[in-house]
Design an enzyme around this catalytic site. Structure first.
Site, short mmCIF file in Angstrom:
data_model
loop_
_atom_site.label_atom_id
_atom_site.label_comp_id
_atom_site.label_asym_id
_atom_site.label_seq_id
_atom_site.Cartn_x
_atom_site.Cartn_y
_atom_site.Cartn_z
N CYS A 131 0.70 -1.00 -0.20
CA CYS A 131 0.20 -0.29 -0.04
C CYS A 131 1.11 1.48 -0.26
O CYS A 131 0.46 2.22 -0.45
CB CYS A 131 -0.76 0.01 0.81
SG CYS A 131 -0.04 -0.58 2.52
N HIS A 143 -2.83 5.47 6.63
CA HIS A 143 -1.26 5.98 6.33
C HIS A 143 -1.46 7.00 5.75
O HIS A 143 -2.36 7.83 5.37
CB HIS A 143 -0.12 5.57 5.76
CG HIS A 143 -0.85 3.87 5.67
ND1 HIS A 143 -0.07 3.10 6.56
CD2 HIS A 143 -0.50 2.60 4.83
CE1 HIS A 143 0.23 1.97 6.74
NE2 HIS A 143 -0.12 1.50 5.93
P1 NAD Z 1 -5.31 -10.77 5.81
O1 NAD Z 1 -4.89 -11.37 7.19
O2 NAD Z 1 -6.36 -10.13 5.98
O3 NAD Z 1 -6.41 -12.15 4.85
C1 NAD Z 1 -5.77 -12.71 4.58
C2 NAD Z 1 -6.24 -14.20 4.53
O4 NAD Z 1 -5.57 -15.32 4.32
C3 NAD Z 1 -7.24 -14.33 5.77
O5 NAD Z 1 -8.37 -14.61 6.03
C4 NAD Z 1 -6.16 -15.89 6.57
O6 NAD Z 1 -7.26 -16.70 7.04
C5 NAD Z 1 -6.20 -16.20 4.69
N1 NAD Z 1 -5.32 -17.58 4.92
C6 NAD Z 1 -3.49 -17.75 5.81
N2 NAD Z 1 -3.47 -18.76 5.56
C7 NAD Z 1 -3.68 -19.18 4.41
C8 NAD Z 1 -3.34 -20.26 3.71
N3 NAD Z 1 -2.60 -20.68 3.75
N4 NAD Z 1 -4.23 -20.45 1.95
C9 NAD Z 1 -5.47 -19.30 2.02
N5 NAD Z 1 -5.73 -18.15 3.05
C10 NAD Z 1 -4.92 -18.53 4.27
O7 NAD Z 1 -4.38 -10.62 5.63
P2 NAD Z 1 -4.44 -9.14 4.39
O8 NAD Z 1 -3.92 -7.77 5.68
O9 NAD Z 1 -5.00 -9.23 3.45
O10 NAD Z 1 -2.46 -9.17 3.49
C11 NAD Z 1 -2.26 -10.49 2.51
C12 NAD Z 1 -1.30 -9.45 1.93
O11 NAD Z 1 -1.69 -7.81 1.57
C13 NAD Z 1 -0.32 -9.52 2.72
O12 NAD Z 1 1.09 -9.63 1.87
C14 NAD Z 1 -0.12 -8.36 3.16
O13 NAD Z 1 0.96 -7.48 3.70
C15 NAD Z 1 -0.86 -7.45 2.13
N6 NAD Z 1 -1.74 -6.26 2.47
C16 NAD Z 1 -1.51 -5.89 2.67
C17 NAD Z 1 -1.99 -4.90 3.04
C18 NAD Z 1 -3.24 -4.32 4.44
O14 NAD Z 1 -3.54 -2.95 4.88
N7 NAD Z 1 -4.18 -5.01 5.18
C19 NAD Z 1 -2.19 -3.61 2.76
C20 NAD Z 1 -1.12 -3.48 0.75
C21 NAD Z 1 -1.23 -4.87 1.45
#
Ligand code: NAD
Length: 337
Positions: free
Chosen positions: A140, A220
């Site tokens: 992000c 942010h």
């Molecule tokens: P999150 O924890 O909200 O969602 C991740 C999901 O994946 C959860 O539902 C979890 O149960 C599931 N999960 C866990 N292990 C798994 C597996 N082996 N197979 C399938 N699903 C599985 O996380 P998020 O915030 O959505 O982040 C996901 C990615 O996006 C990360 O790389 C993060 O760094 C990136 N990201 C997050 C944000 C943010 O602010 N949340 C912003 C940009 C990028």
């Protein structure tokens, strides 16, 4: 139709699924989840076929009344592409699964850059993902910085970027994160790792970043100083940024003095989940001193990367050029204020 599966249905995954579902040239063929929690129930209401991400947990879904279409292997086999939205580090572990099925994949910014062939931002390097099998949509913060740097670089040339990133402690649902009452230099090392991540998009760029974490979940906020190669005026920079559909230059008089009111604005405007996909730059903050540009911007961490995932899919399948893809994504999602 590009058949898309989403593996990992949390903060980013559920938004990517909705965005893909809204595209006329894509079909969301299913989402994979680890547990039948509230998000599984709402995915069912939206009609998204549900796959068990961890096969041994399949019985939990039927016990919770959530119908399963199969296991994640089947989703990966059926899909033309998987958007992996699992937590940081799990995406890299999943790459082998995608390779086994010869299914291209998009990873998210929590993964190291070497998880994929290309790090991607639609505004800055759309064509770099053409025909790539594995692409990483950057974080992000890196997305937010790239959307400002790309037009500045093209218009004036950029000598150096210095950015202080005031980061939210966690997303609204992340109740184990913090700080609750503190202001943390984080990461404490200067410069922070964010600058090198931006360089995965702009390899030759001079950039130093500093990070802090604060007790907020909303957005942010970046304090940005960019030394340009030409003398500029604030008015000219403002006009340039106003021409960017994924940048919202907040007009004076809107009474938006912080991230809280930005989030209210998004909710009042009827945005899904109150999302703000655009960088939000305070117009009054755009200041210039010779070749030095200064500005404040807010980045909605949960949603700014969503249109980038959609564009990455089109870039990888070489179905649209950059402008057409970004315009289609923006039109279908309602991006642009
Ligand atoms: P999150 O924890 O909200 O969602 C991740 C999901 O994946 C959860 O539902 C979890 O149960 C599931 N999960 C866990 N292990 C798994 C597996 N082996 N197979 C399938 N699903 C599985 O996380 P998020 O915030 O959505 O982040 C996901 C990615 O996006 C990360 O790389 C993060 O760094 C990136 N990201 C997050 C944000 C943010 O602010 N949340 C912003 C940009 C990028």
């Amino acid at each position: 139709m590009i058949r898309v599966g989403v593996n990992g249905y949390g903060t980013i995954g559920k938004r990517v699924a909705d965005a893909v579902h809204a595209q006329p040239d894509m079909e969301l063929i299913g989402v994979a989840k680890t547990q039948p929690n509230f998000e599984a129930h709402t995915a069912g209401e939206r009609g998204y076929p549900m796959y068990a991400a961890i096969p041994e947990r399949s019985p939990l879904f039927s016990e919770a009344g959530v119908d399963l279409a199969g296991e994640v292997d089947e989703l990966v086999a059926k899909a033309d592409i998987i958007v992996d939205c699992t937590p940081s580090g799990i995406g890299a572990e999943n790459r082998e699964l995608y390779e086994t099925h010869h299914t291209p994949a998009i990873f998210q910014g929590g993964e190291d850059a070497d998880v994929a062939d290309v790090s991607f931002n639609a505004r800055a390097n759309f064509d770099a993902a053409r025909d790539a099998d594995y692409v990483r949509v950057v974080s992000c913060n890196t997305t937010g910085l790239s959307r400002i740097i790309a037009p500045l670089e093209a218009e004036y040339g950029v000598e150096k970027v210095r950015a202080t990133l005031v980061r939210r402690g966690g997303d609204p649902g992340q109740n184990s994160r913090g700080p609750i009452n503190d202001i943390l230099p984080n990461p404490i090392e200067i410069p922070s790792h964010h600058g090198p991540d931006v360089k995965t998009i702009f390899p030759g760029l001079e950039i130093d970043t500093l990070g802090l974490k604060v007790p907020a979940t909303l957005m942010h906020v970046h304090a940005l100083n960019v030394t340009l190669e030409d003398d500029v005026t604030g008015a000219h920079v403002r006009q340039l940024l106003e021409g960017e559909n994924r940048v919202y230059v907040i007009p004076e008089g809107m009474g938006i003095d912080g991230a809280g009111k930005l989030m209210d604005f998004a909710l009042d405007a009827g945005r899904p989940r109150g999302d703000m996909w655009e960088n939000c730059v305070w117009g009054e903050s755009i200041g210039v001193n010779g070749r030095d540009l200064y500005l404040f911007q807010a980045i909605h961490q949960q949603s700014d990367v969503i249109p980038e995932n959609v564009d990455a899919i089109r870039a990888m399948f070489d179905t649209e050029d950059q402008q057409d893809s970004m315009a289609l994504t923006d039109r279908t999602l309602g991006i642009g204020i």
